[in-house]
Scaffold this motif. Structure first.
Motif, mmCIF file in Angstrom:
data_model
loop_
_atom_site.group_PDB
_atom_site.id
_atom_site.type_symbol
_atom_site.label_atom_id
_atom_site.label_comp_id
_atom_site.label_asym_id
_atom_site.label_seq_id
_atom_site.Cartn_x
_atom_site.Cartn_y
_atom_site.Cartn_z
ATOM 1 N N VAL A 100 0.836 -1.203 0.000
ATOM 2 C CA VAL A 100 0.000 0.000 0.000
ATOM 3 C C VAL A 100 0.873 1.255 0.000
ATOM 4 C CG1 VAL A 100 -1.714 1.308 1.315
ATOM 5 C CG2 VAL A 100 -1.929 -1.170 1.098
ATOM 6 N N LYS A 101 1.940 1.243 0.796
ATOM 7 C CA LYS A 101 2.828 2.403 0.834
ATOM 8 C C LYS A 101 3.551 2.589 -0.502
ATOM 9 C CE LYS A 101 3.675 2.216 5.851
ATOM 10 N NZ LYS A 101 3.019 3.460 6.274
ATOM 11 N N ARG A 102 4.005 1.501 -1.099
ATOM 12 C CA ARG A 102 4.662 1.615 -2.406
ATOM 13 C C ARG A 102 3.719 2.209 -3.451
ATOM 14 N NH1 ARG A 102 7.813 -4.196 -3.144
ATOM 15 N NH2 ARG A 102 9.835 -3.557 -2.273
ATOM 16 N N ALA A 103 2.480 1.752 -3.434
ATOM 17 C CA ALA A 103 1.512 2.281 -4.395
ATOM 18 C C ALA A 103 1.283 3.770 -4.174
ATOM 19 C CB ALA A 103 0.200 1.506 -4.274
ATOM 20 N N LEU A 104 1.211 4.186 -2.916
ATOM 21 C CA LEU A 104 1.015 5.598 -2.622
ATOM 22 C C LEU A 104 2.185 6.430 -3.132
ATOM 23 C CD1 LEU A 104 -0.353 8.017 -1.269
ATOM 24 C CD2 LEU A 104 0.787 7.369 0.864
ATOM 25 N N PHE A 105 3.409 5.990 -2.870
ATOM 26 C CA PHE A 105 4.561 6.765 -3.325
ATOM 27 C C PHE A 105 4.635 6.816 -4.841
ATOM 28 C CE2 PHE A 105 6.343 6.164 1.046
ATOM 29 C CZ PHE A 105 6.441 7.510 1.336
ATOM 30 N N GLY A 106 4.222 5.743 -5.491
ATOM 31 C CA GLY A 106 4.164 5.782 -6.954
ATOM 32 C C GLY A 106 3.184 6.824 -7.446
ATOM 33 N N SER A 123 6.902 2.761 11.363
ATOM 34 C CA SER A 123 7.660 2.418 12.566
ATOM 35 C C SER A 123 8.345 1.074 12.440
ATOM 36 C CB SER A 123 6.722 2.397 13.783
ATOM 37 O OG SER A 123 5.724 1.401 13.613
ATOM 38 N N SER A 124 8.054 0.334 11.361
ATOM 39 C CA SER A 124 8.582 -1.033 11.302
ATOM 40 C C SER A 124 9.035 -1.486 9.921
ATOM 41 C CB SER A 124 7.504 -2.017 11.803
ATOM 42 O OG SER A 124 6.344 -1.945 11.000
ATOM 43 N N LEU A 125 8.554 -0.850 8.864
ATOM 44 C CA LEU A 125 8.884 -1.321 7.520
ATOM 45 C C LEU A 125 10.200 -0.720 7.030
ATOM 46 C CD1 LEU A 125 5.363 -1.114 5.845
ATOM 47 C CD2 LEU A 125 6.499 -3.127 6.797
ATOM 48 N N SER A 126 10.870 -1.459 6.161
ATOM 49 C CA SER A 126 12.146 -1.022 5.608
ATOM 50 C C SER A 126 11.957 0.168 4.676
ATOM 51 C CB SER A 126 12.785 -2.184 4.845
ATOM 52 O OG SER A 126 13.815 -1.739 3.994
ATOM 53 N N ILE A 127 12.716 1.233 4.914
ATOM 54 C CA ILE A 127 12.681 2.389 4.020
ATOM 55 C C ILE A 127 13.196 1.974 2.634
ATOM 56 C CG2 ILE A 127 13.406 4.772 3.702
ATOM 57 C CD1 ILE A 127 11.711 4.188 6.255
ATOM 58 N N THR A 128 14.201 1.146 2.621
ATOM 59 C CA THR A 128 14.745 0.655 1.350
ATOM 60 C C THR A 128 13.686 -0.086 0.555
ATOM 61 O OG1 THR A 128 16.972 0.488 2.288
ATOM 62 C CG2 THR A 128 16.502 -0.843 0.335
ATOM 63 N N ALA A 129 12.923 -0.925 1.227
ATOM 64 C CA ALA A 129 11.883 -1.690 0.537
ATOM 65 C C ALA A 129 10.754 -0.788 0.052
ATOM 66 C CB ALA A 129 11.333 -2.771 1.466
ATOM 67 N N ILE A 130 10.363 0.195 0.847
ATOM 68 C CA ILE A 130 9.307 1.119 0.434
ATOM 69 C C ILE A 130 9.727 1.882 -0.815
ATOM 70 C CG2 ILE A 130 8.094 3.238 1.098
ATOM 71 C CD1 ILE A 130 8.098 2.167 3.992
ATOM 72 N N ALA A 135 10.599 5.790 -8.879
ATOM 73 C CA ALA A 135 11.427 6.301 -9.972
ATOM 74 C C ALA A 135 12.631 7.055 -9.434
ATOM 75 C CB ALA A 135 10.585 7.213 -10.871
ATOM 76 N N ARG A 136 12.429 7.746 -8.291
ATOM 77 C CA ARG A 136 13.528 8.506 -7.663
ATOM 78 C C ARG A 136 13.612 8.117 -6.187
ATOM 79 N NH1 ARG A 136 13.707 14.689 -8.613
ATOM 80 N NH2 ARG A 136 15.765 14.228 -7.768
ATOM 81 N N PRO A 137 14.148 6.946 -5.897
ATOM 82 C CA PRO A 137 14.209 6.491 -4.506
ATOM 83 C C PRO A 137 15.095 7.353 -3.628
ATOM 84 C CG PRO A 137 15.519 5.060 -5.906
ATOM 85 C CD PRO A 137 14.740 5.965 -6.822
ATOM 86 N N GLU A 138 15.963 8.151 -4.227
ATOM 87 C CA GLU A 138 16.879 8.966 -3.430
ATOM 88 C C GLU A 138 16.143 10.050 -2.638
ATOM 89 O OE1 GLU A 138 16.641 10.852 -7.535
ATOM 90 O OE2 GLU A 138 16.819 8.816 -6.717
ATOM 91 N N ARG A 139 14.907 10.390 -3.006
ATOM 92 C CA ARG A 139 14.195 11.441 -2.286
ATOM 93 C C ARG A 139 13.206 10.875 -1.263
ATOM 94 N NH1 ARG A 139 9.728 14.234 -6.211
ATOM 95 N NH2 ARG A 139 9.100 12.450 -7.436
ATOM 96 N N ILE A 140 13.272 9.589 -1.015
ATOM 97 C CA ILE A 140 12.384 8.955 -0.050
ATOM 98 C C ILE A 140 13.162 8.619 1.210
ATOM 99 C CG2 ILE A 140 10.947 6.928 0.409
ATOM 100 C CD1 ILE A 140 10.232 6.898 -2.541
ATOM 101 N N ALA A 141 12.594 8.983 2.357
ATOM 102 C CA ALA A 141 13.252 8.733 3.647
ATOM 103 C C ALA A 141 12.178 8.463 4.696
ATOM 104 C CB ALA A 141 14.111 9.931 4.058
ATOM 105 N N GLY A 142 12.621 7.985 5.827
ATOM 106 C CA GLY A 142 11.730 7.807 6.963
ATOM 107 C C GLY A 142 11.723 9.054 7.828
#
Length: 505
Positions: A100-106, A123-130, A135-142
Motif C-alpha cells: 500500500v505504501k509503495r503504491a502511494l509513493f508511486g 515504525s517497522s517497515l524497511s525504508i529501502t523496501a518502500i 522512480a527517484r528512490p533517493e528522495r524517499i526517507a523515513g
C-alpha cells in the motif's frame, strides 16, 4: 543544508491520530498543510479535531489565541492524491502495509515536483523496501514521529539504501525547526527505539517467566530503583500486548531468529486470551471496575543494624555508605571486595551471577545481593535476593539495613543479574550492537531513548556511569549461568572495555 522554509507546503496522507498530529506540528511551524485521506470526510474531521486541540492549548495559555487561529487556518483538507501536487514535502501516515505504501509513493511521484521530498512515518517497515519501486528512490526517507506527535519530542530520520544524504539532512534540519529532537538512523529492523528498547520488555517478561517476582513488584523496582517512568508490565499493558508482541515478533523475524529478540510465551498467552492490557481491561493487571490496584510486595519492617562495615570500593553503590552514616548507623571502612558486612548478612551489588552461585564460589554463607539503582542516594526502593543456602534471617538483616536508609526493600527470587542491572546490561548491549552495525551514532541512540521512551538516561551514557567493564562482566556471567546466547556481549562493548574508551562518545 537548511530546513524547509515555512513557505513550503507540506502534505500529510492519513488523517488518523498520527497523521493529524504531524499536521498540527507542521501547521504550528508555519507551513500550509494539505491533509488527504482515502476515507470520505476523514480529512475534514481531522482538521476539526486539530483546530479544537489548538483552541484548548490557547485556553490553557500554552498558545496565544492568534497563533492558534493562524495554525488552524493553515490546515486544508483535500480529497485526492493529485491535490497534493503543490507540496514540497509529503509525509505518509497510513496503514503499515508495504504494498500500500509503495503504491502511494508511486502515485505521489506522478504529481509532485521532481525536488519534492517524500517521507514515511513507518515504525517497522524497511525504508529501502518502500522506496525500491520508486522512480527517484533517493528522495524517499523515513520521518518517524512518536505518538502523540505534538507532544513527543523525538523524530527518527531514517535513510534507506538509496536515500540521498542531503534529503536526510534537510529532514533533520526541518525537524529541528519544528521544535523536535531528530536523530539519524540507517534503515534496519526497528530503527533505533523499537530495537534498543526490546530488552526492557524482554527481560521483564523473562524475569516473570523465571518467577523472580510478581509484575507489580518488578514494576516498582524498575520505577523506584531503576528510575524508569513506568515498569515493563504496566507499559506493555498501556501499549497493548497485541501491538508489543507484533513488534517483537517483527524484529525477531527480521533478525533471522536472533535469540536477543526472542518473543515471550507469557505475552503470547495474554494475546491468545484477549487480555491485551488497558484497552480490554485485562492484561498483567486487572483494570475492570472494582478491581484492586496492583501493589508491590515489601519486606516486613526489620531492626536497623547496630554496625555497618564497608569492605572496599562499593562502585556505583558507594552512596549507600554515606547514607548509612547520615542515618546515624555506626559505619567503619576497610579493605575488601566491595562488600557491606552486617551482623548476620553480607551484602554485595549483583555482578550477574546468582547469589547462590556467587556464594558457592566465594564461600560467603550469608550472602544477600542487592540490585542496581539509578541513584543509590535517592532511590526509594532496593531489591534484594539471598543465596539458597543463606539463612532467612540474612534477608531480614539486609532489609533492616535498607529500611534504616529510608528505603523500601523488595525480595526477588535468586535469579542472575536481578532486575535493574540485568535490564541495563541488555539495553546497553543492544545499543552497542546498533553502533557496531552503523545504525546510528552513540549520541543519537542515547538521545532517542531519552526523548522517545523517557529513559532516565541514555543506555550508553548510563553504562559509562556504572562502568562498561562491570556490565561486560554481568553479561558474561548471565551467559555462563543461563547458557542463553541472548546474553552474548557485543564486540563493540568488548573493544571499548579493552581500550578503556567511553561508549557514549
Amino acid at each position: 543544508m537548511s530546513a524547509l522554509d515555512p513557505s513550503v507546503i507540506v502534505g500529510v496522507v492519513g488523517a488518523g491520530a498520527m497523521g493529524a498530529g504531524i499536521a498540527q506540528v507542521a501547521a504550528r511551524a508555519g507551513h500550509r498543510v494539505l491533509i488527504q485521506d482515502a476515507r470520505a470526510g476523514a480529512a475534514d474531521a481531522a482538521c476539526g479535531r486539530i483546530r479544537a486541540d489548538l483552541d484548548k492549548l490557547a485556553a490553557k495559555g500554552r498558545l496565544s489565541p492568534e497563533d492558534a487561529a493562524a495554525a488552524g487556518g493553515r490546515l486544508v483538507p483535500v480529497e485526492a492524491t493529485a491535490d497534493l501536487a503543490p507540496a514540497g514535502l509529503v509525509i505518509e501516515a497510513i496503514v503499515e502495509d508495504l504494498d500500500v505504501k509503495r503504491a502511494l509513493f508511486g502515485a505521489l511521484e506522478a504529481v509532485v515536483a521532481p525536488d519534492a521530498i517524500l517521507a514515511t512515518n513507518t515504525s517497522s517497515l524497511s525504508i529501502t523496501a518502500i522506496a525500491a519501486g520508486a522512480a527517484r528512490p533517493e528522495r524517499i526517507a523515513g520521518l518517524h514521529f512518536f505518538n502523540p506527535a505534538p507532544i513527543m519530542a523525538l523524530v527518527e530520520v531514517i535513510s534507506g539504501l538509496a536515500t540521498a544524504p542531503e534529503v536526510a539532512t534537510r529532514l533533520v534540519e526541518t525537524a529541528n525547526a519544528w521544535g523536535k529532537a531528530p536523530v539519524r538512523a540507517r534503515s534496519t529492523p526497528g530503527f533505533i527505539v523499537n530495537r534498543v528498547a526490546r530488552p526492557f520488555y524482554a527481560e521483564g517478561l523473562r524475569l516473570c517467566e523465571e518467577g523472580a517476582a510478581d509484575p507489580a513488584t518488578l514494576d516498582a523496582v524498575m520505577r523506584e530503583a531503576g528510575g524508569f517512568r513506568m515498569g515493563p508490565f504496566e507499559l506493555m499493558d498501556l501499549i497493548g500486548h497485541d501491538v508489543n508482541a507484533a513488534v517483537t515478533r517483527s524484529v525477531f523475524d527480521a533478525y533471522f531468529g536472533d535469540p536477543r529478540f526472542r518473543p515471550s510465551l507469557v505475552q503470547q498467552e495474554l494475546v491468545a486470551a484477549g487480555w491485551l492490557g488497558r484497552k480490554t481491561q485485562r492484561g498483567f493487571y486487572d483494570y475492570r471496575p472494582g478491581a484492586a490496584a496492583p501493589a508491590a510486595r515489601d519486606l516486613p519492617a526489620a531492626p536497623a543494624p547496630r554496625a555497618v562495615g564497608i569492605a572496599g570500593d562499593l562502585g556505583p553503590a558507594a552512596p549507600l555508605a554515606d547514607r548509612a552514616a547520615a542515618a546515624g548507623l555506626s559505619v567503619t571502612r576497610g579493605p575488601g571486595d566491595g562488600l557491606i558486612r552486617l551482623d548476620g548478612a553480607t551484602l554485595a551489588l549483583t555482578d550477574g551471577r546468582s547469589a547462590t552461585v556467587r556464594a558457592a564460589e566465594t564461600g560467603i554463607a550469608d550472602l544477600v545481593l542487592f540490585d542496581l539503582a539509578r541513584d543509590f542516594a535517592a532511590a526509594p526502593r532496593l531489591a534484594l535476593a539471598k543465596a539458597d543456602a543463606a539463612p532467612d534471617t540474612a534477608l531480614a538483616v539486609a532489609a533492616g539495613f535498607v529500611q534504616a536508609l529510608g528505603k523500601r526493600a523488595s525480595a526477588l527470587a535468586d535469579r542472575p543479574g536481578l532486575a535493574v542491572m540485568r535490564t541495563l546490561a541488555m539495553l546497553a548491549n543492544e545499543a552497542c550492537e546498533a553502533v557496531l552495525q552503523q545504525v546510528a551514532a552513540p549520541a543519537d541512540i542515547d538521545r532517542a531513548m531519552t526523548a522517545g521512551v523517557n529513559y532516565p538516561q541514555g543506555p550508553l551514557a548510563w553504562a559509562d556511569a556504572v562502568g562498561a567493564a562491570r556490565l561486560l562482566g554481568v553479561l558474561a556471567a548471565l551467559q555462563a549461568e543461563t547458557g542463553d546466547d541472548r546474553y552474548r556481549p557485543s564486540a563493540h562493548l568488548r573493544r571499548h572495555v579493552a581500550a578503556a574508551r567511553p561508549l557514549s562518545v
